[in-house]
Design a protein around this motif. Structure first.
Motif, PDB file in Angstrom:
ATOM      1  N   SER A 129       0.808  -1.215   0.000  1.00  0.00           N
ATOM      2  CA  SER A 129       0.000   0.000   0.000  1.00  0.00           C
ATOM      3  C   SER A 129       0.844   1.270   0.000  1.00  0.00           C
ATOM      4  N   TRP A 130       1.982   1.247   0.661  1.00  0.00           N
ATOM      5  CA  TRP A 130       2.740   2.482   0.847  1.00  0.00           C
ATOM      6  C   TRP A 130       3.969   2.617  -0.056  1.00  0.00           C
ATOM      7  N   LEU A 131       4.567   1.514  -0.446  1.00  0.00           N
ATOM      8  CA  LEU A 131       5.779   1.621  -1.268  1.00  0.00           C
ATOM      9  C   LEU A 131       5.547   2.309  -2.611  1.00  0.00           C
ATOM     10  N   PRO A 132       4.435   2.064  -3.323  1.00  0.00           N
ATOM     11  CA  PRO A 132       4.257   2.771  -4.608  1.00  0.00           C
ATOM     12  C   PRO A 132       4.308   4.291  -4.480  1.00  0.00           C
ATOM     13  N   LEU A 133       3.645   4.866  -3.488  1.00  0.00           N
ATOM     14  CA  LEU A 133       3.670   6.323  -3.336  1.00  0.00           C
ATOM     15  C   LEU A 133       5.069   6.816  -2.993  1.00  0.00           C
ATOM     16  N   CYS A 146      11.522  13.586 -15.139  1.00  0.00           N
ATOM     17  CA  CYS A 146      10.672  12.430 -15.431  1.00  0.00           C
ATOM     18  C   CYS A 146       9.205  12.809 -15.245  1.00  0.00           C
ATOM     19  N   ASN A 147       8.371  12.273 -16.109  1.00  0.00           N
ATOM     20  CA  ASN A 147       6.939  12.578 -16.076  1.00  0.00           C
ATOM     21  C   ASN A 147       6.197  11.417 -15.415  1.00  0.00           C
ATOM     22  N   ASN A 148       5.616  11.687 -14.245  1.00  0.00           N
ATOM     23  CA  ASN A 148       4.842  10.666 -13.533  1.00  0.00           C
ATOM     24  C   ASN A 148       3.362  10.820 -13.887  1.00  0.00           C
ATOM     25  N   PRO A 149       2.744   9.805 -14.474  1.00  0.00           N
ATOM     26  CA  PRO A 149       1.316   9.897 -14.803  1.00  0.00           C
ATOM     27  C   PRO A 149       0.482  10.169 -13.552  1.00  0.00           C
ATOM     28  N   MET A 150      -0.452  11.094 -13.659  1.00  0.00           N
ATOM     29  CA  MET A 150      -1.289  11.439 -12.516  1.00  0.00           C
ATOM     30  C   MET A 150      -2.169  10.268 -12.087  1.00  0.00           C
ATOM     31  N   VAL A 151      -2.508   9.400 -13.047  1.00  0.00           N
ATOM     32  CA  VAL A 151      -3.340   8.251 -12.701  1.00  0.00           C
ATOM     33  C   VAL A 151      -2.608   7.345 -11.704  1.00  0.00           C
ATOM     34  N   LEU A 152      -1.316   7.122 -11.935  1.00  0.00           N
ATOM     35  CA  LEU A 152      -0.544   6.290 -11.011  1.00  0.00           C
ATOM     36  C   LEU A 152      -0.434   6.949  -9.642  1.00  0.00           C
ATOM     37  N   LEU A 153      -0.286   8.274  -9.636  1.00  0.00           N
ATOM     38  CA  LEU A 153      -0.204   8.984  -8.371  1.00  0.00           C
ATOM     39  C   LEU A 153      -1.504   8.851  -7.581  1.00  0.00           C
ATOM     40  N   TYR A 154      -2.632   8.984  -8.251  1.00  0.00           N
ATOM     41  CA  TYR A 154      -3.923   8.862  -7.565  1.00  0.00           C
ATOM     42  C   TYR A 154      -4.155   7.430  -7.055  1.00  0.00           C
ATOM     43  N   ILE A 155      -3.746   6.448  -7.861  1.00  0.00           N
ATOM     44  CA  ILE A 155      -3.877   5.057  -7.414  1.00  0.00           C
ATOM     45  C   ILE A 155      -3.018   4.802  -6.183  1.00  0.00           C
ATOM     46  N   ALA A 156      -1.794   5.351  -6.196  1.00  0.00           N
ATOM     47  CA  ALA A 156      -0.907   5.174  -5.047  1.00  0.00           C
ATOM     48  C   ALA A 156      -1.480   5.834  -3.795  1.00  0.00           C
ATOM     49  N   ILE A 157      -2.095   7.006  -3.959  1.00  0.00           N
ATOM     50  CA  ILE A 157      -2.701   7.680  -2.811  1.00  0.00           C
ATOM     51  C   ILE A 157      -3.894   6.880  -2.281  1.00  0.00           C
ATOM     52  N   LEU A 159      -4.264   3.679  -2.436  1.00  0.00           N
ATOM     53  CA  LEU A 159      -3.728   2.501  -1.748  1.00  0.00           C
ATOM     54  C   LEU A 159      -3.317   2.834  -0.318  1.00  0.00           C
ATOM     55  N   THR A 160      -2.692   3.992  -0.127  1.00  0.00           N
ATOM     56  CA  THR A 160      -2.272   4.369   1.225  1.00  0.00           C
ATOM     57  C   THR A 160      -3.479   4.565   2.142  1.00  0.00           C
ATOM     58  N   HIS A 161      -4.555   5.158   1.618  1.00  0.00           N
ATOM     59  CA  HIS A 161      -5.749   5.338   2.434  1.00  0.00           C
ATOM     60  C   HIS A 161      -6.472   4.011   2.663  1.00  0.00           C
ATOM     61  N   GLY A 162      -6.450   3.147   1.658  1.00  0.00           N
ATOM     62  CA  GLY A 162      -7.127   1.865   1.799  1.00  0.00           C
ATOM     63  C   GLY A 162      -6.453   0.923   2.774  1.00  0.00           C
ATOM     64  N   ASN A 163      -5.163   1.137   3.030  1.00  0.00           N
ATOM     65  CA  ASN A 163      -4.457   0.258   3.960  1.00  0.00           C
ATOM     66  C   ASN A 163      -5.066   0.302   5.358  1.00  0.00           C
TER      67      ASN A 163
END
Length: 268
Positions: A129-133, A146-157, A159-163
């Motif tokens: 849950s936390w390592l991706p962010l 480097c360009n980080n897709p916003m979709v991946l950032l939102y998914i990572a966030i 995951l942290t809340h879902g933990n």
């Protein structure tokens, strides 16, 4: 376990964890943020109005060096080492041929193994849950181009809340005592049903094999008529045989009785 993990120490551990969490979470509000950098490059004016985005407000130095490298990664690695040691010790005990007339040690260590597996599952879910962010934050700090897709950032966030929501579910499905407690709390406070008083003092460690002999319980005499007779002492007679006399008598203030042979052995 009951001697070490007392209610006071458990409460103190919870208070320490929440105190550390508040310190870590409120550090950006105490000054470790992007305010000075935004003022220097003219992004923010004197009214301190800015678009509320996480990366605009929170410093990546804080997120990577202090939060990830200082507060997340070391405890995660330490817990992994501890659980490896726990599994090694449990498997080592299970491989031993331990016998006891009081309980089954293998049953106890099997229960400890299942509990350790449940806690490792919680640890693995935390890492997932936390390592991706944190990895995205590291890429943002060390590779600004480097360009980080916003979709991946939102998914990572997410995951942290879902933990935080996943942990109680894992505990409830894997540990019977948690599941029973959750059911009682749900019935009592949400369904308004009468339930038994929750017992938080019991511990699974009560099943730990006791390899020490238990002291004998003193025998209490039972009154029969005007004299006292004792229950049969078959176990004690086997361990410490007594020499019986030909005739044994029990004296009372009123009169003296001669016991029949089968009562003589019981009285002894």
């Amino acid at each position: 376990y009951k001697r070490v993990v007392t209610s006071r120490r458990a409460g103190l551990a919870v208070v320490i964890c929440w105190t550390v969490a508040f310190i870590v979470g409120l550090t950006p509000m105490l000054g470790w943020n992007n305010l000075k950098r935004l003022q220097q490059n003219g992004t923010i004016g004197s009214n301190l109005v800015i678009t509320c985005q996480f990366e605009n407000v929170i410093s990546m130095d804080y997120m990577v060096y202090f939060n990830f490298f200082g507060c997340v990664l070391p405890p995660l690695l330490l817990m992994l080492v501890i659980y490896v040691e726990i599994f090694y010790m449990i498997h080592k005990q299970l491989n031993k041929k331990i016998t006891s007339s009081y309980s089954d040690p293998n049953k106890y260590y099997d229960k400890e193994l299942n509990l350790a597996k449940s806690l490792v599952l919680v640890l693995v879910l935390f890492a997932i849950s936390w390592l991706p962010l944190h990895i995205i934050n590291c890429i943002t700090l060390f590779c600004p181009q480097c360009n980080n897709p916003m979709v991946l950032l939102y998914i990572a966030i997410l995951l942290t809340h879902g933990n935080s929501a996943v942990n109680p579910v894992v505990y409830a499905f894997r540990i019977k005592k948690f599941r029973t407690t959750f059911q009682k709390i749900w019935q009592q406070y949400f369904c308004c049903k009468e339930t038994l008083v929750l017992d938080f003092q019991q511990s699974d460690r009560k099943d730990m094999p006791n390899l020490q002999p238990q002291p004998a319980t003193p025998l209490q005499p039972a009154h029969v008529g005007d004299f006292k007779s004792y229950p049969p002492l078959e176990l004690q007679l086997q361990q410490a045989p007594l020499e019986l006399q030909d005739e044994q008598r029990l004296k009372t203030p009123q009169q003296t009785y001669k016991l029949p042979p089968f009562m003589e052995q019981n009285a002894a």
